[in-house]
Write a protein that holds these residues in place. Structure first.
Motif, PDB file in Angstrom:
ATOM      1  N   LEU A  42     -12.479  -2.437  -0.935  1.00 55.92           N
ATOM      2  CA  LEU A  42     -11.637  -1.250  -0.774  1.00 55.92           C
ATOM      3  C   LEU A  42     -10.743  -1.046  -1.990  1.00 55.92           C
ATOM      4  O   LEU A  42     -10.364  -2.009  -2.656  1.00 55.92           O
ATOM      5  CB  LEU A  42     -10.747  -1.394   0.466  1.00 55.92           C
ATOM      6  CG  LEU A  42     -11.446  -1.344   1.822  1.00 55.92           C
ATOM      7  CD1 LEU A  42     -10.485  -1.772   2.926  1.00 55.92           C
ATOM      8  CD2 LEU A  42     -11.975   0.054   2.104  1.00 55.92           C
ATOM      9  N   PRO A  43     -10.363   0.201  -2.271  1.00 51.98           N
ATOM     10  CA  PRO A  43      -9.365   0.432  -3.320  1.00 51.98           C
ATOM     11  C   PRO A  43      -8.066  -0.314  -3.000  1.00 51.98           C
ATOM     12  O   PRO A  43      -7.701  -0.471  -1.829  1.00 51.98           O
ATOM     13  CB  PRO A  43      -9.148   1.950  -3.270  1.00 51.98           C
ATOM     14  CG  PRO A  43     -10.391   2.502  -2.659  1.00 51.98           C
ATOM     15  CD  PRO A  43     -10.848   1.460  -1.674  1.00 51.98           C
ATOM     16  N   GLU A  44      -7.371  -0.750  -4.041  1.00 51.62           N
ATOM     17  CA  GLU A  44      -6.164  -1.549  -3.848  1.00 51.62           C
ATOM     18  C   GLU A  44      -5.069  -0.818  -3.079  1.00 51.62           C
ATOM     19  O   GLU A  44      -4.264  -1.437  -2.393  1.00 51.62           O
ATOM     20  CB  GLU A  44      -5.625  -2.006  -5.204  1.00 51.62           C
ATOM     21  CG  GLU A  44      -6.357  -3.194  -5.802  1.00 51.62           C
ATOM     22  CD  GLU A  44      -6.226  -4.437  -4.940  1.00 51.62           C
ATOM     23  OE1 GLU A  44      -5.095  -4.793  -4.559  1.00 51.62           O
ATOM     24  OE2 GLU A  44      -7.264  -5.045  -4.630  1.00 51.62           O
ATOM     25  N   TYR A  45      -5.037   0.522  -3.187  1.00 53.01           N
ATOM     26  CA  TYR A  45      -3.947   1.246  -2.524  1.00 53.01           C
ATOM     27  C   TYR A  45      -4.020   1.168  -1.005  1.00 53.01           C
ATOM     28  O   TYR A  45      -3.049   1.485  -0.313  1.00 53.01           O
ATOM     29  CB  TYR A  45      -3.877   2.700  -2.980  1.00 53.01           C
ATOM     30  CG  TYR A  45      -5.110   3.536  -2.685  1.00 53.01           C
ATOM     31  CD1 TYR A  45      -5.398   3.978  -1.399  1.00 53.01           C
ATOM     32  CD2 TYR A  45      -5.980   3.899  -3.707  1.00 53.01           C
ATOM     33  CE1 TYR A  45      -6.528   4.738  -1.136  1.00 53.01           C
ATOM     34  CE2 TYR A  45      -7.102   4.665  -3.454  1.00 53.01           C
ATOM     35  CZ  TYR A  45      -7.367   5.082  -2.166  1.00 53.01           C
ATOM     36  OH  TYR A  45      -8.477   5.834  -1.904  1.00 53.01           O
ATOM     37  N   TYR A  46      -5.159   0.746  -0.447  1.00 53.27           N
ATOM     38  CA  TYR A  46      -5.250   0.620   1.003  1.00 53.27           C
ATOM     39  C   TYR A  46      -4.338  -0.479   1.552  1.00 53.27           C
ATOM     40  O   TYR A  46      -4.153  -0.581   2.764  1.00 53.27           O
ATOM     41  CB  TYR A  46      -6.696   0.352   1.437  1.00 53.27           C
ATOM     42  CG  TYR A  46      -7.523   1.619   1.586  1.00 53.27           C
ATOM     43  CD1 TYR A  46      -7.324   2.473   2.662  1.00 53.27           C
ATOM     44  CD2 TYR A  46      -8.491   1.964   0.657  1.00 53.27           C
ATOM     45  CE1 TYR A  46      -8.067   3.629   2.804  1.00 53.27           C
ATOM     46  CE2 TYR A  46      -9.240   3.125   0.785  1.00 53.27           C
ATOM     47  CZ  TYR A  46      -9.024   3.951   1.861  1.00 53.27           C
ATOM     48  OH  TYR A  46      -9.757   5.100   1.996  1.00 53.27           O
ATOM     49  N   ARG A  47      -3.761  -1.293   0.667  1.00 56.19           N
ATOM     50  CA  ARG A  47      -2.787  -2.290   1.123  1.00 56.19           C
ATOM     51  C   ARG A  47      -1.561  -1.627   1.733  1.00 56.19           C
ATOM     52  O   ARG A  47      -0.883  -2.213   2.575  1.00 56.19           O
ATOM     53  CB  ARG A  47      -2.347  -3.184  -0.033  1.00 56.19           C
ATOM     54  CG  ARG A  47      -3.415  -4.101  -0.596  1.00 56.19           C
ATOM     55  CD  ARG A  47      -2.865  -5.039  -1.659  1.00 56.19           C
ATOM     56  NE  ARG A  47      -2.297  -4.305  -2.802  1.00 56.19           N
ATOM     57  CZ  ARG A  47      -1.009  -4.169  -3.035  1.00 56.19           C
ATOM     58  NH1 ARG A  47      -0.123  -4.684  -2.208  1.00 56.19           N
ATOM     59  NH2 ARG A  47      -0.584  -3.488  -4.094  1.00 56.19           N
ATOM     60  N   TRP A  48      -1.255  -0.389   1.271  1.00 57.35           N
ATOM     61  CA  TRP A  48      -0.017   0.254   1.726  1.00 57.35           C
ATOM     62  C   TRP A  48      -0.199   1.733   2.028  1.00 57.35           C
ATOM     63  O   TRP A  48       0.742   2.404   2.434  1.00 57.35           O
ATOM     64  CB  TRP A  48       1.074   0.089   0.664  1.00 57.35           C
ATOM     65  CG  TRP A  48       0.667   0.517  -0.712  1.00 57.35           C
ATOM     66  CD1 TRP A  48      -0.011  -0.225  -1.640  1.00 57.35           C
ATOM     67  CD2 TRP A  48       0.883   1.795  -1.318  1.00 57.35           C
ATOM     68  NE1 TRP A  48      -0.220   0.516  -2.792  1.00 57.35           N
ATOM     69  CE2 TRP A  48       0.323   1.764  -2.626  1.00 57.35           C
ATOM     70  CE3 TRP A  48       1.514   2.968  -0.890  1.00 57.35           C
ATOM     71  CZ2 TRP A  48       0.365   2.848  -3.488  1.00 57.35           C
ATOM     72  CZ3 TRP A  48       1.558   4.054  -1.761  1.00 57.35           C
ATOM     73  CH2 TRP A  48       0.990   3.980  -3.041  1.00 57.35           C
ATOM     74  N   ARG A  49      -1.408   2.240   1.882  1.00 54.45           N
ATOM     75  CA  ARG A  49      -1.668   3.663   2.051  1.00 54.45           C
ATOM     76  C   ARG A  49      -2.963   3.835   2.841  1.00 54.45           C
ATOM     77  O   ARG A  49      -3.859   3.010   2.739  1.00 54.45           O
ATOM     78  CB  ARG A  49      -1.819   4.290   0.660  1.00 54.45           C
ATOM     79  CG  ARG A  49      -1.479   5.763   0.548  1.00 54.45           C
ATOM     80  CD  ARG A  49      -1.645   6.194  -0.906  1.00 54.45           C
ATOM     81  NE  ARG A  49      -0.973   7.445  -1.187  1.00 54.45           N
ATOM     82  CZ  ARG A  49      -1.535   8.450  -1.851  1.00 54.45           C
ATOM     83  NH1 ARG A  49      -2.774   8.363  -2.281  1.00 54.45           N
ATOM     84  NH2 ARG A  49      -0.857   9.552  -2.095  1.00 54.45           N
ATOM     85  N   THR A  50      -3.078   4.897   3.592  1.00 53.70           N
ATOM     86  CA  THR A  50      -4.240   5.068   4.453  1.00 53.70           C
ATOM     87  C   THR A  50      -5.270   6.045   3.920  1.00 53.70           C
ATOM     88  O   THR A  50      -6.325   6.215   4.522  1.00 53.70           O
ATOM     89  CB  THR A  50      -3.806   5.573   5.853  1.00 53.70           C
ATOM     90  OG1 THR A  50      -3.150   6.846   5.714  1.00 53.70           O
ATOM     91  CG2 THR A  50      -2.876   4.586   6.521  1.00 53.70           C
ATOM     92  N   ARG A  51      -4.984   6.698   2.792  1.00 52.82           N
ATOM     93  CA  ARG A  51      -5.925   7.696   2.276  1.00 52.82           C
ATOM     94  C   ARG A  51      -5.757   7.868   0.781  1.00 52.82           C
ATOM     95  O   ARG A  51      -4.740   7.484   0.209  1.00 52.82           O
ATOM     96  CB  ARG A  51      -5.713   9.046   2.972  1.00 52.82           C
ATOM     97  CG  ARG A  51      -4.292   9.591   2.858  1.00 52.82           C
ATOM     98  CD  ARG A  51      -4.193  10.971   3.467  1.00 52.82           C
ATOM     99  NE  ARG A  51      -4.409  10.962   4.901  1.00 52.82           N
ATOM    100  CZ  ARG A  51      -3.435  10.903   5.811  1.00 52.82           C
ATOM    101  NH1 ARG A  51      -2.186  10.848   5.421  1.00 52.82           N
ATOM    102  NH2 ARG A  51      -3.719  10.920   7.086  1.00 52.82           N
ATOM    103  N   SER A  52      -6.767   8.476   0.154  1.00 57.00           N
ATOM    104  CA  SER A  52      -6.688   8.785  -1.267  1.00 57.00           C
ATOM    105  C   SER A  52      -5.918  10.086  -1.462  1.00 57.00           C
ATOM    106  O   SER A  52      -5.505  10.732  -0.504  1.00 57.00           O
ATOM    107  CB  SER A  52      -8.097   8.897  -1.852  1.00 57.00           C
ATOM    108  OG  SER A  52      -8.840   9.891  -1.158  1.00 57.00           O
TER     109      SER A  52
END
Length: 265
Positions: free
Chosen positions: A155-165
């Motif tokens: 998964l993209p790293e931002y999924y650690r703190w965010r639910t969508r692109s």
């Protein structure tokens, strides 16, 4: 002479469109991969697209609007985009995509899964036909995650703190995700704050979140309240069960509007 049909998959930097690119790699070798770049994306999005490009062995074409976000913000009189006025999607995502397509007959591949009850809207141009391979083949969220794990992309790293692109200041973010932006990218949070304005004559406020400025949201006591009462994506390790779980009834800011597909799949 009749034009040949082009096959195009538009990527957002999110898990579903990325998994679809992996899924379709050998099924449609002539596929064109495009990404509508607003120049307001997270660094993690660009890094993930680079990884995906290496896996596909084919260039992901970056499409840029002729005029950027700041230009269109001025055109719309300083009104920040919102769920009811999504000018950013039209001007920065859909228009560049449609200009790239032109009048050619195109099959546009959309990453809506079989376990999602919604219709896809990418373009209403008559020469663009949408296809939904995941729906056609019964691919669900669990299988999307499996596709990404088995490909080595994860998964993209931002999924650690965010639910969508989407853009770093996307108005569809929950309050907990704004907190995540503040903690993971404080410089971007400060840039997002600068877009918020107040009309000195009317007192009307132009804010990303209805009823609350980012300055108000960032106050320590408010951050503590958000963290204590709402689910903060970065507050605990990312697990498969958590990713698979539907949004909880207590999740903040969900007003029932779904994000634009071309931005968040």
């Amino acid at each position: 002479m009749k034009k040949s049909v082009r096959h195009i998959l538009s990527l957002s930097g999110g898990k579903d469109s990325s998994a679809l690119a992996v899924y379709m790699k050998n099924r449609v070798p002539e596929m064109e991969y495009v990404f509508c770049d607003t120049n307001k994306e997270l660094a993690e999005t660009y890094e993930y697209l680079d990884k995906l490009e290496a896996f596909l062995g084919k260039r992901i074409i970056r499409l840029n609007a002729e005029r950027g976000f700041d230009h269109w913000l001025r055109v719309y009189g300083g009104y920040l985009p919102s769920s009811r006025m999504r000018w950013c999607t039209r001007q920065l995502k859909l228009k560049p995509f449609e200009q790239y397509v032109g009048d050619d007959p195109v099959v546009s591949y959309v990453g809506i899964r079989a376990d999602e009850d919604r219709e896809g809207y990418i373009s209403t141009k008559p020469n663009i036909q949408a296809r939904f391979p995941f729906k056609e083949d019964g691919v669900t969220r669990l299988e999307v995650l499996r596709i990404l794990e088995e490909s080595g992309l994860g998964l993209p790293e931002y999924y650690r703190w965010r639910t969508r692109s989407g853009c770093y200041f996307c108005f569809f973010q929950r309050k907990s995700e704004w907190v995540g932006l503040m903690e993971n990218h404080p410089e971007l949070f400060e840039l997002a704050k600068k877009y918020e304005k107040q009309n000195p004559e009317t007192g009307e406020r132009y804010t990303w979140q209805q009823g609350e400025t980012l300055d108000e949201l960032s106050r320590p006591e408010r951050v503590a309240e958000i963290k204590s009462t709402k689910r903060v994506a970065g507050a605990r390790p990312t697990t498969l069960a958590r990713i698979l779980a539907p949004p909880a009834a207590t999740d903040d800011d969900d007003d029932g509007d779904l994000p634009c597909l071309i931005c968040q799949l």
